[in-house]
Enzyme design. Structure first.
Site, PDB file in Angstrom:
ATOM      1  N   HIS A 207       1.556 -21.332  33.477  1.00 18.94           N
ATOM      2  CA  HIS A 207       1.241 -20.413  33.473  1.00 18.94           C
ATOM      3  C   HIS A 207       0.812 -19.799  31.785  1.00 18.94           C
ATOM      4  CE1 HIS A 207       5.158 -20.662  31.927  1.00 18.94           C
ATOM      5  NE2 HIS A 207       5.780 -20.724  32.831  1.00 18.94           N
ATOM      6  N   ALA A 211       4.746 -18.511  27.489  1.00 19.61           N
ATOM      7  CA  ALA A 211       5.732 -19.724  27.318  1.00 19.61           C
ATOM      8  C   ALA A 211       4.626 -20.607  26.255  1.00 19.61           C
ATOM      9  CB  ALA A 211       6.653 -19.993  28.181  1.00 19.61           C
ATOM     10  N   HIS A 241       2.162 -10.395  33.462  1.00 17.61           N
ATOM     11  CA  HIS A 241       2.110 -11.794  32.686  1.00 17.61           C
ATOM     12  C   HIS A 241       1.373 -11.634  31.892  1.00 17.61           C
ATOM     13  CE1 HIS A 241       5.775 -12.864  35.910  1.00 17.61           C
ATOM     14  NE2 HIS A 241       6.085 -13.883  34.341  1.00 17.61           N
ATOM     15  N   ASP A 262       4.325 -18.187  41.025  1.00 18.51           N
ATOM     16  CA  ASP A 262       5.985 -17.666  39.653  1.00 18.51           C
ATOM     17  C   ASP A 262       6.861 -17.082  40.261  1.00 18.51           C
ATOM     18  OD1 ASP A 262       7.524 -19.352  37.893  1.00 18.51           O
ATOM     19  OD2 ASP A 262       6.583 -18.096  36.263  1.00 18.51           O
ATOM     20  N   LEU A 295      10.847 -10.969  31.191  1.00 19.45           N
ATOM     21  CA  LEU A 295      10.407 -11.979  32.504  1.00 19.45           C
ATOM     22  C   LEU A 295      10.689 -12.540  32.650  1.00 19.45           C
ATOM     23  CD1 LEU A 295       6.348 -10.465  31.394  1.00 19.45           C
ATOM     24  CD2 LEU A 295       7.765  -9.712  33.610  1.00 19.45           C
ATOM     25  N   ALA A 296      10.896 -13.020  34.140  1.00 19.00           N
ATOM     26  CA  ALA A 296      12.250 -14.376  34.793  1.00 19.00           C
ATOM     27  C   ALA A 296      10.741 -14.404  35.802  1.00 19.00           C
ATOM     28  CB  ALA A 296      12.507 -13.553  34.960  1.00 19.00           C
ATOM     29  N   GLY A 297       9.803 -15.237  36.078  1.00 21.04           N
ATOM     30  CA  GLY A 297       9.044 -15.618  37.215  1.00 21.04           C
ATOM     31  C   GLY A 297       8.727 -13.702  37.679  1.00 21.04           C
TER      32      GLY A 297
END
Length: 371
Positions: A207, A211, A241, A262, A295-297
Site C-alpha cells: 500500500h 505506513a 488512503h 486492503d 485508517l484501518a483498511g
C-alpha cells in the site's frame, strides 16, 4: 463444462475487438475486428479483477480462520474479483497459524460463486513496530525457518517486511530465491534501505504511501525509493488512503502500479463495529478507522477501484491492467489477468457506466446476488 459465447467490446492484449469470446473453464477463442469501444453501445468485456491484498468482507475477517475466507471470496466475486490473496494481520503465532490453515484449505477447494484464492499475503508480523498503521503490536523479526514453516500451511505468494529490521535484508534475498514476492511495507526505513532491499530481491511495496517513511526532498524516504526505482507497487485507490494527486504521481513514476482493496470485514456491510485481526474497527461514511482515527483498511471493491481510476482520467484499458493484468504478471500468472485463448475464463462484463453485468470465474457464471 459446455462452452459459452458472449459478445461485446473485448479487451485483448492486442487492443479492443468488437466480436465474440467463447469459453469453458478456459478461453477457447476470440473472434472480432479491431474497434474503438467508444463508437458503439456494446458492453465491455475485460479480464476479471485480481486483488492481492484482502483482509475481509461480508462481516468476516481472514484472521477468524474456519470458513471466513469463503464468505470473503464470495462477496469480492460479486464485485468482479475473480482471484485474490487472503491477507493476514500482525498477530500472535497461534492466530497466524489458524488463518493460514484455513487459507490453505480454501486454496485447495474453491466454493460456488467464490473468487479463486491463490494463496496468502503475509502482511506482518515482520514489520516495524514504529509504523504499525492499523496492525496490532505483535511485530517481530523474521527467520527463514519460521517462514518456511508457515509456507507448509498455505502458499505464501506475497510477504511484507520492513527491511531496516536487523537480519531482514539477508532474509529478503532468501525469500526471493524461494519464489516469494517480498514487499516493503510498514517501515521506517530510509531511501537507502529501500534501494538495498530492491537490490536484494524485494519486488514491490505494500500500500504505497501508507505506513512508510514519506518523501522529502532532502530525505526521499521509502516513498522516494519506490517512485525512483520500483517496477511494481500496490496502491489503495479508495480516494481516502491516497490523495488523487499522489495517485497520479505514482502512475507516472511506477510502470506497473497495480491496485488493491486492503478490504476489511466492513466491506459490503452497514456502518458499525467490526474486527480486523485483534483490533475493533469502526465503519462510518465509507471509511474504516481505529478509535484514534487511524485508517484501518478499507471497504473498497475492485469494481469501484476501476471506476475511480477512470474518474482520475485513465482510459479503461489502462485502468483494467491496474486491477488485473499487472497483479497477474507480478505473481507470474500468465493464465490469468488477460483475455487470450488458453487462459482461464476469468472475465467481467460491464455496461457503459462501468457497472457489473456479469462475472465469470474459470468459466462459471457467478450469481451476483449470492451472499
Amino acid at each position: 463444462m459446455s462452452d459459452v459465447t458472449i459478445q461485446g467490446n473485448i479487451l485483448t492484449p492486442a487492443g479492443w475487438l468488437s466480436g465474440a469470446i467463447s469459453f469453458g473453464e478456459r478461453i477457447a477463442g476470440i473472434q472480432g475486428a479491431a474497434a474503438d469501444p467508444q463508437l458503439n453501445g456494446d458492453d465491455y468485456i475485460i479480464p476479471g479483477f485480481i486483488d492481492l491484498h484482502v483482509h475481509g468482507g461480508a462481516g468476516k475477517d481472514v484472521m477468524e480462520g474456519g470458513d471466513a475466507v469463503h464468505a470473503i471470496a464470495r462477496i469480492h466475486a460479486r464485485h468482479g474479483t475473480t482471484s485474490m490473496l487472503a491477507t493476514t494481520m500482525t498477530a500472535p503465532p497461534e492466530d497466524i497459524d489458524l488463518a493460514l490453515t484455513a487459507i490453505g484449505k480454501a486454496v485447495r477447494q474453491r466454493g460456488k460463486n467464490e473468487a479463486r484464492v491463490l494463496g496468502a499475503h503475509l502482511e506482518g508480523p515482520y514489520i516495524n513496530s514504529g509504523k504499525l498503521g492499523a496492525q496490532p503490536n505483535f511485530a517481530r523479526a523474521a527467520t527463514l525457518a519460521e517462514v518456511q514453516r508457515l509456507e507448509t500451511m498455505a502458499p505464501l505468494r506475497v510477504i511484507t517486511v520492513a527491511p531496516e529490521i536487523a537480519g531482514h535484508l539477508g532474509l529478503v534475498r532468501e525469500l526471493a530465491d524461494e519464489g516469494m514476492r517480498v514487499q516493503i511495507g510498514h517501515t521506517l526505513g530510509s531511501y537507502e534501505d529501500g534501494v538495498a532491499a530492491l537490490e536484494h530481491g524485494a519486488a514491490g511495496f505494500t500500500h504505497l504511501f501508507n505506513a512508510m517513511s514519506g518523501l522529502h526532498h532532502r530525505e526521499p524516504g521509502m516513498v522516494g525509493a519506490a517512485l525512483a526505482h520500483a517496477e511494481y507497487a500496490e496502491l489503495i485507490p479508495d480516494l481516502l488512503h491516497v490523495h488523487p494527486g499522489a495517485i497520479k504521481t505514482a502512475l507516472r513514476a511506477i510502470p506497473r502500479l497495480y491496485c488493491v482493496t486492503d478490504s476489511t470485514a466492513a466491506t459490503g456491510m452497514p456502518d458499525g463495529e467490526y474486527m480486523l485481526g485483534r483490533h475493533t474497527v469502526h465503519k462510518c461514511m465509507g471509511g474504516v478507522r481505529l478509535p484514534d482515527g487511524t485508517l484501518a483498511g478499507s471497504t473498497l471493491t475492485l469494481d469501484q477501484a476501476l471506476r475511480n481510476l477512470v474518474g482520475l482520467g485513465l482510459d479503461l484499458a489502462d485502468a483494467s491492467a491496474r486491477v488485473s493484468t499487472h497483479a497477474a504478471d507480478y505473481l507470474g500468472l500468465q493464465e490469468r489477468g488477460r483475455l487470450v485463448a488458453g487462459a482461464y475464463a476469468d472475465l467481467v462484463v460491464l455496461d457503459r457506466d462501468l457497472k457489473l453485468k456479469a462475472v465469470y470465474i474459470e468459466g462459471e457464471r457467478c450469481d451476483l446476488n449470492d451472499a
